[in-house]
Motif scaffolding. Structure first.
Motif, mmCIF file in Angstrom:
data_model
loop_
_atom_site.group_PDB
_atom_site.id
_atom_site.type_symbol
_atom_site.label_atom_id
_atom_site.label_comp_id
_atom_site.label_asym_id
_atom_site.label_seq_id
_atom_site.Cartn_x
_atom_site.Cartn_y
_atom_site.Cartn_z
ATOM 1 N N SER A 84 0.865 -1.052 0.152
ATOM 2 C CA SER A 84 0.072 -0.144 -0.025
ATOM 3 C C SER A 84 0.802 1.204 0.059
ATOM 4 C CB SER A 84 -0.743 -0.070 1.067
ATOM 5 O OG SER A 84 -1.563 1.105 1.420
ATOM 6 N N SER A 85 0.453 2.273 -0.700
ATOM 7 C CA SER A 85 1.338 3.489 -0.830
ATOM 8 C C SER A 85 0.983 4.266 0.593
ATOM 9 C CB SER A 85 0.755 4.515 -1.988
ATOM 10 O OG SER A 85 -0.621 4.671 -1.622
ATOM 11 N N SER A 86 0.247 3.808 1.285
ATOM 12 C CA SER A 86 0.446 4.555 2.636
ATOM 13 C C SER A 86 1.282 4.025 3.543
ATOM 14 C CB SER A 86 -1.330 4.073 3.423
ATOM 15 O OG SER A 86 -1.271 2.628 3.357
ATOM 16 N N ILE A 87 2.175 3.026 3.538
ATOM 17 C CA ILE A 87 2.911 2.514 4.491
ATOM 18 C C ILE A 87 4.325 3.244 3.917
ATOM 19 C CG2 ILE A 87 2.030 0.227 4.129
ATOM 20 C CD1 ILE A 87 4.593 -0.703 2.821
ATOM 21 N N ASP A 88 5.184 3.460 5.140
ATOM 22 C CA ASP A 88 6.272 4.120 4.953
ATOM 23 C C ASP A 88 7.527 3.221 4.204
ATOM 24 O OD1 ASP A 88 8.752 5.593 5.121
ATOM 25 O OD2 ASP A 88 8.485 6.174 7.145
ATOM 26 N N SER A 157 6.215 7.153 -4.629
ATOM 27 C CA SER A 157 5.574 8.160 -4.104
ATOM 28 C C SER A 157 5.856 9.322 -4.956
ATOM 29 C CB SER A 157 6.372 8.741 -2.711
ATOM 30 O OG SER A 157 7.654 8.929 -2.870
ATOM 31 N N SER A 164 -0.799 12.610 -9.593
ATOM 32 C CA SER A 164 -2.030 13.271 -8.826
ATOM 33 C C SER A 164 -1.884 14.691 -8.835
ATOM 34 C CB SER A 164 -1.756 13.173 -7.087
ATOM 35 O OG SER A 164 -2.921 13.477 -6.350
ATOM 36 N N SER A 176 -4.714 10.039 -3.819
ATOM 37 C CA SER A 176 -3.759 9.666 -2.718
ATOM 38 C C SER A 176 -3.294 8.310 -2.376
ATOM 39 C CB SER A 176 -4.378 10.249 -1.220
ATOM 40 O OG SER A 176 -5.479 9.695 -0.925
ATOM 41 N N TYR A 177 -3.905 7.535 -3.296
ATOM 42 C CA TYR A 177 -3.739 5.906 -3.006
ATOM 43 C C TYR A 177 -3.287 5.138 -4.226
ATOM 44 C CZ TYR A 177 -4.285 1.070 -2.040
ATOM 45 O OH TYR A 177 -3.846 -0.363 -1.788
ATOM 46 N N GLN A 179 -1.387 1.328 -5.258
ATOM 47 C CA GLN A 179 -0.593 0.010 -4.875
ATOM 48 C C GLN A 179 0.565 -0.192 -5.647
ATOM 49 O OE1 GLN A 179 -1.838 -4.110 -6.568
ATOM 50 N NE2 GLN A 179 -2.272 -4.609 -4.447
#
Length: 267
Positions: A84-88, A157, A164, A176-177, A179
């Protein structure tokens, strides 16, 4: 399964085969028509022993092959990760890089979920995506997703931000998301360490390629099913019973053969 348990199971199966052999040796005290019954019982005992004692050992064969491959030096395993792009990802990269056995980590591509395109929208994205950022190595437009392959040293990112920004400029909204598809290469001897490390972060490799996985796959493909293996064990029981039935005839015949051979050599 540990070694001691495997040895115990093997010994128990051997004891069952000794019992089958003993039943076969009692043939001379039975009517001839009872031989069929002896063979049926031998098959059942062999099949039951195989199902309970040998089948669990047989199921461990891929793990044994994997353990052997892990011990070989210079082998590499390639893990394909969907993140997930939300993880660091920078923290993940740093952690993986500092783990013994690390070879490389690459953010290969991103998949951006969209709405279901009509034909006009699909054609529009086909024409425009390649012009958004020159670091997009390649891209593929499906009916509801955009997959973008990344140039080396270009992060997911950065790719998501550039897309975006363009999307906000054109559609007035942000994305904002995505994979992230990453490729991790590690030493085969350290595969378990990296899998555990990833699992602690809730990450499981989508697929693994390398000597270990290839050996496991080949072993699984060549293995008998549990039913087939149980039938083979039943057949072993029948063979052992037949040996027991005819042992009284085979041993004297073998002795006569050896005596004949020795006499012939002396001449």
């Amino acid at each position: 399964m540990d070694i001691i348990t495997m040895i115990i199971y093997l010994v128990l199966f051997i004891i069952m085969m000794v019992f089958v052999f003993s039943i076969g040796m009692l043939r001379q005290y039975m009517p001839k028509r009872e031989i069929i019954l002896v063979l049926v019982v031998a098959f059942l005992i062999g099949a039951i022993g195989g199902a309970f004692f040998l089948d669990p050992i047989y199921d461990e064969l891929p793990n044994v092959v994997a353990a052997f491959e892990k011990s070989m030096p210079n082998n590499e395993e390639t893990l394909y990760l969907d993140l997930s792009s939300s993880i660091d990802i920078d923290e993940l990269r740093e952690n993986l890089t500092g783990t013994e056995g690390f070879r490389s980590f690459k953010e290969d591509s991103i998949t951006i979920p969209m709405w279901t395109f009509n034909e006009r929208e699909h054609n529009y994205f086909e024409e425009i995506v390649g012009n958004i950022d020159y670091n997009y190595k390649d891209y593929n437009i499906t009916s509801s997703e955009i997959k973008i392959s990344l140039e080396d040293n270009y992060t997911s990112s950065e790719a998501l931000k550039s897309f975006s920004d363009w999307y906000k400029l054109v559609y007035g909204d942000t994305i904002s998301y995505a994979q992230v598809h990453a490729i991790l290469v590690v030493d085969s001897t350290s595969l378990d360490t990296f899998e555990q490390n990833l699992l602690e972060r809730g990450i499981v490799a989508t697929s693994i390629e390398g000597p270990i996985q290839n050996s496991v796959n080949n072993t699984n493909q060549s293995m008998l099913t549990n039913t087939e293996f149980t039938l083979v064990c039943g057949g072993i029981g029948v063979v052992v019973a037949i040996i027991g039935i005819y042992i009284d005839s085979v041993v004297p015949a073998y002795r006569r053969f050896r005596k004949f051979t020795n006499d012939k050599r002396k001449r």
